[in-house]
Design a protein around this motif. Sequence first.
Motif, mmCIF file in Angstrom:
data_model
loop_
_atom_site.group_PDB
_atom_site.id
_atom_site.type_symbol
_atom_site.label_atom_id
_atom_site.label_comp_id
_atom_site.label_asym_id
_atom_site.label_seq_id
_atom_site.Cartn_x
_atom_site.Cartn_y
_atom_site.Cartn_z
ATOM 1 N N ASP A 1 -14.438 16.494 -2.554
ATOM 2 C CA ASP A 1 -14.822 15.932 -3.843
ATOM 3 C C ASP A 1 -13.649 15.670 -4.776
ATOM 4 O O ASP A 1 -13.738 14.828 -5.673
ATOM 5 C CB ASP A 1 -15.825 16.860 -4.540
ATOM 6 C CG ASP A 1 -17.137 16.976 -3.781
ATOM 7 O OD1 ASP A 1 -17.460 16.035 -3.025
ATOM 8 O OD2 ASP A 1 -17.820 18.003 -3.932
ATOM 9 N N THR A 2 -12.540 16.377 -4.582
ATOM 10 C CA THR A 2 -11.440 16.262 -5.538
ATOM 11 C C THR A 2 -10.209 15.560 -4.985
ATOM 12 O O THR A 2 -9.418 15.022 -5.761
ATOM 13 C CB THR A 2 -11.023 17.655 -6.043
ATOM 14 O OG1 THR A 2 -10.581 18.457 -4.930
ATOM 15 C CG2 THR A 2 -12.197 18.352 -6.731
ATOM 16 N N GLU A 3 -10.031 15.550 -3.692
ATOM 17 C CA GLU A 3 -8.849 14.929 -3.100
ATOM 18 C C GLU A 3 -9.073 13.421 -2.983
ATOM 19 O O GLU A 3 -10.010 12.979 -2.320
ATOM 20 C CB GLU A 3 -8.573 15.523 -1.717
ATOM 21 C CG GLU A 3 -7.276 15.073 -1.080
ATOM 22 C CD GLU A 3 -6.057 15.649 -1.766
ATOM 23 O OE1 GLU A 3 -4.972 15.064 -1.594
ATOM 24 O OE2 GLU A 3 -6.191 16.681 -2.471
ATOM 25 N N PRO A 4 -8.241 12.586 -3.592
ATOM 26 C CA PRO A 4 -8.433 11.129 -3.515
ATOM 27 C C PRO A 4 -8.437 10.624 -2.070
ATOM 28 O O PRO A 4 -7.552 10.965 -1.284
ATOM 29 C CB PRO A 4 -7.222 10.581 -4.283
ATOM 30 C CG PRO A 4 -6.820 11.689 -5.199
ATOM 31 C CD PRO A 4 -7.095 12.960 -4.442
ATOM 32 N N VAL B 1 -15.108 21.245 -2.198
ATOM 33 C CA VAL B 1 -14.171 20.966 -3.280
ATOM 34 C C VAL B 1 -13.032 20.076 -2.810
ATOM 35 O O VAL B 1 -12.525 19.235 -3.562
ATOM 36 C CB VAL B 1 -13.634 22.283 -3.886
ATOM 37 C CG1 VAL B 1 -12.814 23.061 -2.858
ATOM 38 C CG2 VAL B 1 -12.829 22.009 -5.142
#
Length: 273
Positions: free
Chosen positions: A232-235, A229
């Motif tokens: 996949d979510t942290e720029p 996660v």
Amino acid sequence: MSDPMRPPAPHRPETTSLRSDSRPRAALRTAVVWDVLQEALDRRVKATGRESLDVLDTGGGSGQFAVLVARLGHRVTVVDPSPNALFALERRAAEAGVADRVRGVQGDAHGLFDVVERGGYDAVLCHGVLEYVDDPAEGVRNAVAALRSEGVLSLLAAGLGGAVLARALAGHFTEARQALTDPAGRWGESDPVPHRFTAGQLTGLVEGAGLEVGAVHGVRVFADLVPGVLVDTEPGALEALLKLEEAAAGLPAFHSVATQLHVLGETRGAKEA
């Protein structure tokens, strides 16, 4: 046995990158291996003066590496025991436009020379095979015997330290200790991996088969430990993690905790070229 695939020399793209893979997490797990392999193939091209090399991929499955190698313009023979994997290989090669440069044959490392010729290849890939053969030393010897007098071996196998660390971080401390002390590196009867290796064991197998070790890299040093996660979510996290993996891969201190280990072996002739 002669290789019947001798198409005209194809157009060679300058580079092929796993970073363009539609599955970025897959690229995260294999980018280091591909970078090392691509550089080794480029060196063989320069040394031989031939644009197209003959490459053997033992246990190549559905062709993750084989298709990329073919996209560089090389002829690739994939040996795998699974008919389903070979069917997927055929489809993947066709979709990539390299079907004329990829050939799949059913077989395994033990009976390798029942389906391919000895001494017929400029490079041999042996990725994810040694973990599952009864005699890893024989597996390496067969891979080396498939090389020409000047050639390279790309060997990728499960690392012992990574498994120990993963079991410990999951709270399975007894299993972690079992893997650490087991001769095959297994954490228990239900462990699906029959063999795991240290960097020293793999380099010993390569040198014992008559090759010189060109490089050793740790693969998936961090990738299997970082929560998905977060990546996949942290720029920018994926690219940053890729760079971290690349920076750590060649450092011996991290080989002992890598999920996989990659060894590049070279014949003495190739080393001197």
